[in-house]
Design an enzyme around this catalytic site. Structure first.
Site, PDB file in Angstrom:
ATOM      1  NE  ARG A  12      -3.475  -2.314   2.812  1.00 43.92           N
ATOM      2  CZ  ARG A  12      -3.134  -3.480   3.362  1.00 43.92           C
ATOM      3  NH1 ARG A  12      -1.898  -3.653   3.826  1.00 43.92           N
ATOM      4  NH2 ARG A  12      -4.001  -4.476   3.441  1.00 43.92           N
ATOM      5  CE  LYS A  68      -6.166  -1.154   5.064  1.00 44.67           C
ATOM      6  NZ  LYS A  68      -7.479  -1.266   4.418  1.00 44.67           N
ATOM      7  CG  HIS A 128      -4.769   1.282  -3.102  1.00 45.78           C
ATOM      8  ND1 HIS A 128      -3.562   1.325  -2.443  1.00 45.78           N
ATOM      9  CD2 HIS A 128      -5.699   1.002  -2.152  1.00 45.78           C
ATOM     10  CE1 HIS A 128      -3.747   1.066  -1.162  1.00 45.78           C
ATOM     11  NE2 HIS A 128      -5.036   0.878  -0.953  1.00 45.78           N
ATOM     12  NE  ARG A 130      -3.153  -3.144  -1.640  1.00 48.07           N
ATOM     13  CZ  ARG A 130      -2.603  -4.028  -0.814  1.00 48.07           C
ATOM     14  NH1 ARG A 130      -1.292  -4.193  -0.805  1.00 48.07           N
ATOM     15  NH2 ARG A 130      -3.347  -4.755  -0.005  1.00 48.07           N
ATOM     16  CG  HIS A 157      -5.837  -8.739   0.771  1.00 48.93           C
ATOM     17  ND1 HIS A 157      -6.091  -8.966  -0.562  1.00 48.93           N
ATOM     18  CD2 HIS A 157      -5.719  -7.384   0.897  1.00 48.93           C
ATOM     19  CE1 HIS A 157      -6.120  -7.817  -1.204  1.00 48.93           C
ATOM     20  NE2 HIS A 157      -5.902  -6.845  -0.346  1.00 48.93           N
ATOM     21  CE1 TYR A 164      -6.699  -6.022  -7.275  1.00 49.12           C
ATOM     22  CE2 TYR A 164      -6.517  -7.363  -5.298  1.00 49.12           C
ATOM     23  CZ  TYR A 164      -6.501  -6.130  -5.909  1.00 49.12           C
ATOM     24  OH  TYR A 164      -6.296  -4.998  -5.166  1.00 49.12           O
TER      25      TYR A 164
END
Length: 295
Positions: A146, A170, A241, A244, A267, A276
């Site tokens: 990110r 995150k 993004h 990414r 993730h 994706y």
């Protein structure tokens, strides 16, 4: 998160006088969102962004929820976030740019391999800021991290000789991501003849610094990538993004397994990564329709 939810439900009951069944519906919908955030490794609502909301709504769609249900969930999230921002507990509302319930069905915008090559070829690497920009773009596309993770990198997190970077995603979750030979080479060049000219004491730990020698910000990077997109005459909308999304899509198109891509992207839930695969299926359909004599 749970405290914010209870305060919101109390507000709906006492100040807006909503019926008990409506309160139950709000609580159920928002509890599902909070559980999703927890599974993503988020410790607070402040860590959730627009992509978090989109990923959650996309997950609902993949779980077979009806458009009406998804619309209701989005309405609940909007009300919840607006209340929380109005109360001064959050600075931004990640649902603010979602114009309609159809927004979660939009797939991430990606660049083709040719467009990526064109974009990454724009920085003038003879200049200190140019070699910095080149290194940043190469690292971003090579790793899929990110933008917030990119600008948060400290010098000791780049293990160039070993070919990886160590970043914190995150929820502060640490992961190691392969760097790639091209990105490693330009990162080494930036450290050798770019960063030393830009750095100031206040940015001593930062890997990427601005022209004032301080840590580059996410907003600063966005301006940089927009500049090079214009220079490359790329007409697609570019966001922080974009590289990414392109990284993940190109890996899957070239045979990478989804679990590996999930790990590299950081993730927590594979449903976030599965968006994706939908992009790659669309590309396969395009190739088939263009190539098969009876398509």
């Amino acid at each position: 998160m749970e405290k914010y939810l209870e305060d919101f439900i109390y507000h709906l009951a006492m100040e807006r006088g909503l019926a008990e069944n409506t309160l139950v519906s709000y609580r159920t919908d928002l509890t599902g969102y909070i559980l999703f955030c927890r599974k993503q490794g988020l410790a607070s609502l402040a860590e959730a962004d627009r992509d978090t909301v989109l990923s959650y709504l996309y997950k609902l769609q993949m779980d077979g929820r009806s458009p009406a249900t998804i619309s209701r969930q989005l309405a609940a999230l909007r009300s919840f976030y607006r209340y929380t921002v109005r109360e001064g507990r959050l600075q931004a509302d990640p649902t603010g740019e979602l114009d309609s319930p159809k927004s979660p069905q939009k797939l991430p915008r990606v660049l083709t391999v040719e467009e990526v090559d064109l974009l990454l070829g724009q920085p003038e690497i003879s200049e200190s800021t140019g070699i910095r920009d080149k290194a940043m773009l190469e690292v971003l596309y090579a790793t899929g991290i990110r933008v917030s993770e990119l600008v948060s990198l400290n010098l000791e997190q780049a293990h160039i000789k070993n070919g990886f970077i160590r970043c914190f995603g995150k929820g502060g979750k640490e992961r190691l991501v392969p760097l790639g030979d091209v990105a490693a080479r330009f990162l080494q060049e930036y450290l050798a003849r770019g960063r030393s000219k830009l750095i100031r004491p206040e940015g001593a730990q930062a890997l990427f610094v601005n022209q004032h020698g301080r840590r580059l910000t996410r907003q600063g990077f966005w301006k940089i990538i927009k500049k090079y997109a214009r220079k490359a005459m790329i007409t697609k909308e570019i966001t922080p993004h974009t590289l990414r999304h392109s990284f993940a899509t190109h890996l899957l198109e070239n045979g990478a397994d989804i679990r590996s891509v999930q790990e590299m992207l950081g993730h927590a839930d594979i449903s976030t990564t599965q968006i994706y695969t939908h992009l790659t299926r669309n590309k396969l359909k395009e190739i088939y329709n263009r190539s098969h004599p009876r398509a």
